[in-house]
Design a protein around this motif. Structure first.
Motif, short mmCIF file in Angstrom:
data_model
loop_
_atom_site.label_atom_id
_atom_site.label_comp_id
_atom_site.label_asym_id
_atom_site.label_seq_id
_atom_site.Cartn_x
_atom_site.Cartn_y
_atom_site.Cartn_z
N LYS A 71 0.83 -1.21 0.00
CA LYS A 71 0.00 0.00 0.00
C LYS A 71 0.87 1.26 0.00
CE LYS A 71 -3.93 -2.06 2.44
NZ LYS A 71 -4.68 -2.10 3.73
N LYS A 72 1.95 1.23 0.77
CA LYS A 72 2.86 2.37 0.81
C LYS A 72 3.52 2.57 -0.55
CE LYS A 72 5.76 2.78 4.19
NZ LYS A 72 6.77 2.43 5.21
N MET A 73 3.89 1.48 -1.20
CA MET A 73 4.56 1.58 -2.49
C MET A 73 3.66 2.22 -3.55
SD MET A 73 6.85 -1.87 -3.02
CE MET A 73 5.61 -3.05 -2.51
N ALA A 74 2.36 2.07 -3.40
CA ALA A 74 1.43 2.63 -4.39
C ALA A 74 1.56 4.15 -4.49
CB ALA A 74 -0.01 2.24 -4.04
N ALA A 83 14.45 2.90 -5.84
CA ALA A 83 15.30 2.70 -4.66
C ALA A 83 14.81 1.54 -3.81
CB ALA A 83 15.35 3.99 -3.83
N ASP A 84 13.49 1.43 -3.68
CA ASP A 84 12.90 0.34 -2.90
C ASP A 84 13.20 -1.01 -3.56
OD1 ASP A 84 10.91 -0.17 -0.60
OD2 ASP A 84 10.07 -1.33 -2.25
N ALA A 85 13.06 -1.08 -4.87
CA ALA A 85 13.35 -2.31 -5.60
C ALA A 85 14.82 -2.69 -5.50
CB ALA A 85 12.94 -2.16 -7.07
N MET A 86 15.70 -1.69 -5.48
CA MET A 86 17.13 -1.98 -5.35
C MET A 86 17.46 -2.56 -3.99
SD MET A 86 18.83 -1.63 -8.08
CE MET A 86 20.45 -1.74 -7.32
#
Length: 261
Positions: A71-74, A83-86
């Motif tokens: 939900k936060k990623m949305a 950055a999150d994916a890394m």
């Protein structure tokens, strides 16, 4: 070190990292990702640890991404999403690149990113009731960060199917495809993991590290003169090293090598 989402224990020469969010089927969030990276980086530097077990508490191994984290990623910007994916990609790499062999103790279902955790490990022991699923396409997503590990484990053809269909498959199928090394009953799970860990710890620790690196470096590469020269150089270095000399001497003298003391 104390962790919020993990338990870390060391018994003899074997470290066990346990996912410890059973209330959400060990789904990972940004905290668990950071803690897994930290734990495996620390274990990589410990000479007293010869093997690592990646385990999970509760009934499931890992359900993938935590819903609240998703939900936060949305609401993330493109840069924040990248950055999150890394961070996730680096966590998986810390498991795959750990210089000790990593055994996945799969006590239950593994979905999405949970399959990435398993595929990043060297040896996978799973209960025969476990189910597996690359479920990202159901949500309009793709299993991108876990793909390098899952495709290596499943193979290209099976990955084409399960990436696109998001079907569940059982442990027998996972074993047939090569994702799972050993499929056992729940009663046999711990004994099987312990036996494999003990076997790893009985071998030369430097040789085990070099063997793991050898597979990662050689797999999928062209068999050419450079590879032939490289592999010859690797065995020459091992033979000339203290561990190699001790191993051969102990074999000829019919005694236990020093690293088992």
């Amino acid at each position: 070190m104390q962790y919020e989402t993990l338990n870390l224990g060391i018994d003899g020469r074997v470290a066990t990292v346990t996912l410890n969010r059973p209330d959400v089927r060990n789904a990972f969030n940004e905290t668990m990702i950071a803690e897994l990276s930290s734990a495996f980086t620390a274990l990589n530097d410990r000479d007293d640890v010869r093997a690592v077990v990646l385990a999970a508490s509760g009934k499931a191994f890992c359900a993938g991404a935590d819903l609240n984290w998703m939900k936060k990623m949305a609401g993330y910007s493109d840069d924040e999403n990248r950055a999150d994916a890394m961070r996730l990609a680096h966590m998986l790499s810390s498991i795959y690149r750990c210089n000790k062999p990593v055994i996945a103790r799969v006590n239950g279902d593994a979905y999405a990113g949970g399959m990435g955790l398993i595929a990043a490990c060297d040896i996978v022991v799973a209960v025969d009731s476990a189910r597996f699923c690359l479920s990202e396409a159901r949500l309009g997503l793709i299993p991108a960060t876990i793909a390098p590990y899952v495709i290596r484990a499943l193979g290209e053809q099976a990955s084409r199917r399960y990436f696109t269909t998001a079907e569940q498959f059982d442990c027998a199928t996972a074993w047939r495809l090569g994702l799972v090394s050993e499929a056992v009953s729940a009663e046999q799970l711990d004994a099987t993991v312990q036996q494999i860990a003990a076997t790893l710890c009985a071998n030369g620790p430097q040789a085990v590290r070099a063997c793991k690196q050898l597979v990662q470096d050689i797999a999928g590469q062209e068999l050419n003169e450079a590879m032939i020269e490289d592999t010859a150089a690797r065995i020459a270095r091992i033979r000339a090293g203290a561990e190699g000399r001790e191993g051969v001497a102990s074999f000829l003298e019919k005694r236990s090598p020093a690293w088992r003391d």
